[in-house]
Design an enzyme around this catalytic site. Structure first.
Site, PDB file in Angstrom:
ATOM      1  N   ARG A  16      -9.345   0.396   3.531  1.00 52.68           N
ATOM      2  CA  ARG A  16      -8.389   1.308   2.902  1.00 52.68           C
ATOM      3  C   ARG A  16      -7.102   0.586   2.532  1.00 52.68           C
ATOM      4  NH1 ARG A  16      -6.292   5.129   6.690  1.00 52.68           N
ATOM      5  NH2 ARG A  16      -4.723   5.083   5.068  1.00 52.68           N
ATOM      6  N   CYS A  20      -5.405   8.949   8.643  1.00 49.68           N
ATOM      7  CA  CYS A  20      -5.494   8.434  10.015  1.00 49.68           C
ATOM      8  C   CYS A  20      -5.018   9.484  11.010  1.00 49.68           C
ATOM      9  CB  CYS A  20      -4.609   7.194  10.176  1.00 49.68           C
ATOM     10  SG  CYS A  20      -5.286   5.717   9.448  1.00 49.68           S
ATOM     11  N   ASP A  27       3.542   0.652  12.195  1.00 51.26           N
ATOM     12  CA  ASP A  27       2.263   0.168  11.668  1.00 51.26           C
ATOM     13  C   ASP A  27       1.921  -1.228  12.192  1.00 51.26           C
ATOM     14  OD1 ASP A  27       2.041   2.537  10.348  1.00 51.26           O
ATOM     15  OD2 ASP A  27       2.778   1.781   8.434  1.00 51.26           O
ATOM     16  N   ARG A  51       0.245  15.752  12.718  1.00 48.92           N
ATOM     17  CA  ARG A  51       0.953  15.168  11.572  1.00 48.92           C
ATOM     18  C   ARG A  51       1.468  16.290  10.684  1.00 48.92           C
ATOM     19  NH1 ARG A  51      -1.825   9.674   9.394  1.00 48.92           N
ATOM     20  NH2 ARG A  51       0.179   9.576   8.340  1.00 48.92           N
ATOM     21  N   PRO A  52       2.584  16.891  11.082  1.00 49.00           N
ATOM     22  CA  PRO A  52       3.086  18.041  10.330  1.00 49.00           C
ATOM     23  C   PRO A  52       3.673  17.638   8.978  1.00 49.00           C
ATOM     24  CG  PRO A  52       4.635  17.446  12.065  1.00 49.00           C
ATOM     25  CD  PRO A  52       3.477  16.501  12.185  1.00 49.00           C
ATOM     26  N   ILE A  53       3.788  18.614   8.070  1.00 44.93           N
ATOM     27  CA  ILE A  53       4.504  18.342   6.812  1.00 44.93           C
ATOM     28  C   ILE A  53       5.629  19.366   6.626  1.00 44.93           C
ATOM     29  CG2 ILE A  53       2.624  17.114   5.635  1.00 44.93           C
ATOM     30  CD1 ILE A  53       2.167  19.730   4.036  1.00 44.93           C
ATOM     31  N   ASP A  54       6.148  19.850   7.773  1.00 46.01           N
ATOM     32  CA  ASP A  54       7.200  20.871   7.691  1.00 46.01           C
ATOM     33  C   ASP A  54       8.450  20.380   6.946  1.00 46.01           C
ATOM     34  OD1 ASP A  54       7.232  19.266  10.217  1.00 46.01           O
ATOM     35  OD2 ASP A  54       9.201  20.183  10.411  1.00 46.01           O
ATOM     36  N   GLN A  55       8.757  19.082   7.045  1.00 47.98           N
ATOM     37  CA  GLN A  55       9.960  18.575   6.366  1.00 47.98           C
ATOM     38  C   GLN A  55       9.758  18.494   4.855  1.00 47.98           C
ATOM     39  OE1 GLN A  55      12.974  18.161   8.056  1.00 47.98           O
ATOM     40  NE2 GLN A  55      11.641  19.160   9.542  1.00 47.98           N
ATOM     41  N   LYS A  63       0.827  -1.215   0.000  1.00 49.76           N
ATOM     42  CA  LYS A  63       0.000   0.000   0.000  1.00 49.76           C
ATOM     43  C   LYS A  63       0.861   1.265   0.000  1.00 49.76           C
ATOM     44  CE  LYS A  63      -1.729   1.912   3.904  1.00 49.76           C
ATOM     45  NZ  LYS A  63      -1.588   3.369   4.002  1.00 49.76           N
ATOM     46  N   ASN A  64       1.835   1.316   0.923  1.00 48.52           N
ATOM     47  CA  ASN A  64       2.550   2.585   1.067  1.00 48.52           C
ATOM     48  C   ASN A  64       3.530   2.842  -0.071  1.00 48.52           C
ATOM     49  OD1 ASN A  64       1.031   3.207   3.264  1.00 48.52           O
ATOM     50  ND2 ASN A  64       2.568   2.581   4.778  1.00 48.52           N
ATOM     51  N   ARG A 114      -4.284  10.685   3.463  1.00 48.47           N
ATOM     52  CA  ARG A 114      -3.086  11.403   3.850  1.00 48.47           C
ATOM     53  C   ARG A 114      -2.059  11.437   2.705  1.00 48.47           C
ATOM     54  NH1 ARG A 114      -1.431  14.891   7.620  1.00 48.47           N
ATOM     55  NH2 ARG A 114       0.811  14.783   7.741  1.00 48.47           N
TER      56      ARG A 114
HETATM   57  N1  EPU Z   1       7.075  14.333  10.673  1.00 50.73           N
HETATM   58  C1  EPU Z   1       7.419  15.639  10.941  1.00 50.73           C
HETATM   59  N2  EPU Z   1       7.446  16.506   9.894  1.00 50.73           N
HETATM   60  C2  EPU Z   1       7.167  16.144   8.622  1.00 50.73           C
HETATM   61  C3  EPU Z   1       6.815  14.789   8.367  1.00 50.73           C
HETATM   62  C4  EPU Z   1       6.776  13.912   9.424  1.00 50.73           C
HETATM   63  O1  EPU Z   1       7.679  16.014  12.083  1.00 50.73           O
HETATM   64  O2  EPU Z   1       7.214  16.977   7.722  1.00 50.73           O
HETATM   65  C5  EPU Z   1       7.035  13.373  11.799  1.00 50.73           C
HETATM   66  C6  EPU Z   1       5.650  12.782  11.999  1.00 50.73           C
HETATM   67  O3  EPU Z   1       4.847  13.596  12.820  1.00 50.73           O
HETATM   68  C7  EPU Z   1       5.986  11.448  12.630  1.00 50.73           C
HETATM   69  C8  EPU Z   1       7.311  11.059  11.963  1.00 50.73           C
HETATM   70  O4  EPU Z   1       7.859  12.274  11.444  1.00 50.73           O
HETATM   71  O5  EPU Z   1       6.187  11.617  14.005  1.00 50.73           O
HETATM   72  C9  EPU Z   1       7.227  10.061  10.832  1.00 50.73           C
HETATM   73  O6  EPU Z   1       6.302  10.491   9.843  1.00 50.73           O
HETATM   74  P1  EPU Z   1       6.419  10.072   8.310  1.00 50.73           P
HETATM   75  O7  EPU Z   1       6.487  11.307   7.501  1.00 50.73           O
HETATM   76  O8  EPU Z   1       7.504   9.060   8.146  1.00 50.73           O
HETATM   77  O9  EPU Z   1       5.004   9.385   8.079  1.00 50.73           O
HETATM   78  P2  EPU Z   1       4.103   9.434   6.787  1.00 50.73           P
HETATM   79  O10 EPU Z   1       4.960   9.493   5.572  1.00 50.73           O
HETATM   80  O11 EPU Z   1       3.053  10.472   6.941  1.00 50.73           O
HETATM   81  C10 EPU Z   1       4.094   6.868   6.387  1.00 50.73           C
HETATM   82  C11 EPU Z   1       3.047   5.801   6.255  1.00 50.73           C
HETATM   83  C12 EPU Z   1       2.425   5.504   7.604  1.00 50.73           C
HETATM   84  C13 EPU Z   1       3.514   5.106   8.596  1.00 50.73           C
HETATM   85  C14 EPU Z   1       4.626   6.170   8.634  1.00 50.73           C
HETATM   86  C15 EPU Z   1       5.819   5.768   9.472  1.00 50.73           C
HETATM   87  C16 EPU Z   1       2.282   6.183   4.016  1.00 50.73           C
HETATM   88  C17 EPU Z   1       1.191   6.587   3.117  1.00 50.73           C
HETATM   89  N3  EPU Z   1       2.039   6.234   5.311  1.00 50.73           N
HETATM   90  O12 EPU Z   1       3.414   8.026   6.858  1.00 50.73           O
HETATM   91  O13 EPU Z   1       1.586   4.387   7.386  1.00 50.73           O
HETATM   92  O14 EPU Z   1       2.976   4.964   9.884  1.00 50.73           O
HETATM   93  O15 EPU Z   1       5.108   6.435   7.294  1.00 50.73           O
HETATM   94  O16 EPU Z   1       6.371   4.587   8.999  1.00 50.73           O
HETATM   95  O17 EPU Z   1       3.340   5.764   3.567  1.00 50.73           O
HETATM   96  C18 EPU Z   1      -0.278   2.999   7.647  1.00 50.73           C
HETATM   97  O18 EPU Z   1       0.053   2.410   6.622  1.00 50.73           O
HETATM   98  O19 EPU Z   1      -1.154   2.556   8.433  1.00 50.73           O
HETATM   99  C19 EPU Z   1       0.382   4.265   7.987  1.00 50.73           C
HETATM  100  C20 EPU Z   1      -0.140   5.142   8.811  1.00 50.73           C
END
Ligand code: EPU
Length: 418
Positions: free
Chosen positions: A397, A117, A305, A122-126, A22-23, A93
């Site tokens: 999903r 979820c 996960d 869930r920031p996207i600052d990075q 999925k991811n 997301r």
């Molecule tokens: N984070 C920041 N800033 C950012 C992005 C992330 O501080 O700009 C923090 C988040 O708050 C979190 C950590 O960094 O504490 C990790 O977040 P990441 O960006 O790695 O997560 P994601 O890309 O939003 C993906 C998976 C999630 C999985 C996480 C961690 C997808 C679509 N989703 O999310 O999968 O939990 O990586 O491995 O790839 C799931 O499949 O059930 C799921 C939630």
């Protein structure tokens, strides 16, 4: 509305085949926006997140053709829109990947802030930091992220946080930049490698995916091709844990055992037997489960996960186990549901202290998110009596044919309309 009705007590036995990841696919489908020509993508899981992201691409003007349930052909050559409004993106997301992909394609993107979820903040600052380093001006207005530049400029970016989404988004935006972009402190998850492999198969030049330094050498264009999605590490882990929880004997097929090492090691520590083959693992248990401490971490650590499923296993293990969530601020919402099934768990911030109990007892519960939903199903399979799992939209999903696969392993599970 539907619910799953599970009569617990059956040991899972037999073979199950894992679907595409999925991811990986939720990033690879948007990545097709960067490709001039037809991309044929195979081993696509038939899950709602795919339907949603395919729909987003169609709304942007892409032609998407289903060859069969698991193979799609995408042609984005006539796409001329770089706008993804809230109505389009709110369901998932991962729609944030449209930002990187549209930027890479048009040097411009307007994408509403995504849904998904809820694990706390869930920031996207990075992601934004990465885009800005590439010379993109990013502004947020009325819930929409506006990103634009005249030209994506290659850059060296050090991620402050290891982020799957930010790593992939920067790769997408940089794939056609002038020069070499270097992403340091990059995430190393198998799906990062899969996205890089997909882009390379289409003509990109990305090296180092799977390590913490990724180098993206910009190319002029990506042409079409065929690509097959890797097996889903988390679905595989879910079935491994389900087999262990039920005291069964299951061969989980179509996996990459290397991706499962942290799970295999933890199961062995808990007194579960695991045999590895080239592209399968056999998981079986005859003795009692032993307690263990689990800390979730970015890959190659134990995946966040699988934190809810493994908590079900620990809820039945002898002794006190400690689960520490090392990725998300808040991923224990499901614990209250598990407690209603008799689990003895205390949560304090990012830590859950689990006292093993002799048995769980069936109850009506809800899936609070995707992986929590899978955990509830596993709990239902091992519990005494009948468990009803509600809010299946979360499970649908991300798991292809979940109950059909469990049924074939001997679970007593059915989906009922309510
Ligand atoms: N984070 C920041 N800033 C950012 C992005 C992330 O501080 O700009 C923090 C988040 O708050 C979190 C950590 O960094 O504490 C990790 O977040 P990441 O960006 O790695 O997560 P994601 O890309 O939003 C993906 C998976 C999630 C999985 C996480 C961690 C997808 C679509 N989703 O999310 O999968 O939990 O990586 O491995 O790839 C799931 O499949 O059930 C799921 C939630």
């Amino acid at each position: 509305m539907e619910k799953l009705v599970i009569t617990g007590g059956n040991k899972l036995k037999g073979e199950v085949t894992v679907s595409g990841a999925k991811n990986a696919v939720v990033a690879i489908i948007p990545a097709a926006l960067l490709v001039e020509g037809v991309c044929r993508i195979e081993n696509v899981p038939d899950i709602n997140d795919v339907t949603v992201i395919v729909d987003m691409l169609k709304q942007l003007g892409s032609a998407v053709n289903y060859i069969n349930n698991n193979t799609i052909e995408i042609d984005c050559s006539v796409v001329n829109s770089y706008t993804a409004p809230y109505e389009m993106v709110k369901k998932m997301r991962a729609s944030y990947y449209l930002l990187g992909a549209l930027l890479g394609r048009f040097n411009k993107a307007e994408v509403a802030f995504p849904g998904g979820c809820d694990f706390g903040v869930r920031p996207i600052d990075q992601h934004i930091k990465g885009f800005e380093a590439l010379g993109v001006k990013v502004e947020m207005e009325h819930g929409v992220i506006h990103a634009c530049t005249d030209k994506i400029a290659a850059a060296q970016i050090y991620m402050d946080v290891v982020s799957v989404g930010a790593t992939i988004n920067v790769m997408l935006a940089a794939v056609k930049a002038d020069g070499i972009t270097i992403i340091e402190n990059a995430a190393k998850e198998p799906h990062i490698v899969d996205v890089a492999n997909f882009l390379n198969a289409m003509g990109a030049n990305i090296r180092g995916a799977g390590t913490d330094v990724i180098k993206v050498k910009g190319v002029d264009k990506l042409t079409g091709g065929t690509y097959s999605i890797i097996p889903d590490q988390i679905e595989a882990g879910t079935f491994m844990i389900a087999a262990a929880a039920s005291g069964g004997d299951v061969v989980v097929k179509n996996v990459i055992p290397k991706h499962l090492e942290s799970i295999t090691a933890k199961l062995i520590e808990m007194n579960v037997n695991v045999d590895e083959y080239d592209d399968a693992v056999r998981v079986w248990r005859t003795d009692k489960l032993l307690k263990a401490n689990v800390k979730t971490l970015p890959y190659p650590g134990f995946p966040t996960d699988l934190q809810p499923p493994v908590a079900v296993l620990l809820a039945m293990a002898e002794g006190t186990s400690i689960v520490t969530e090392g990725v998300w601020d808040s991923r224990f919402q499901y614990i209250d549901e598990l407690k209603r099934m008799g689990a003895n768990i205390k949560v304090e911030g990012r830590v859950a202290v689990i006292e093993g109990v002799a048995k769980l007892s069936g109850a009506p519960v809800k899936a609070t998110d995707l992986r929590a939903g899978a955990a509830m199903v596993i709990a239902g399979i091992v519990a005494d009596g009948i468990t009803e799992v509600h809010d299946l939209k979360h499970i649908d999903r991300g798991y292809e044919n979940f109950e059909a696969k469990l049924l074939s392993l001997g679970a007593d599970i059915k989906r009922i309309k309510i």
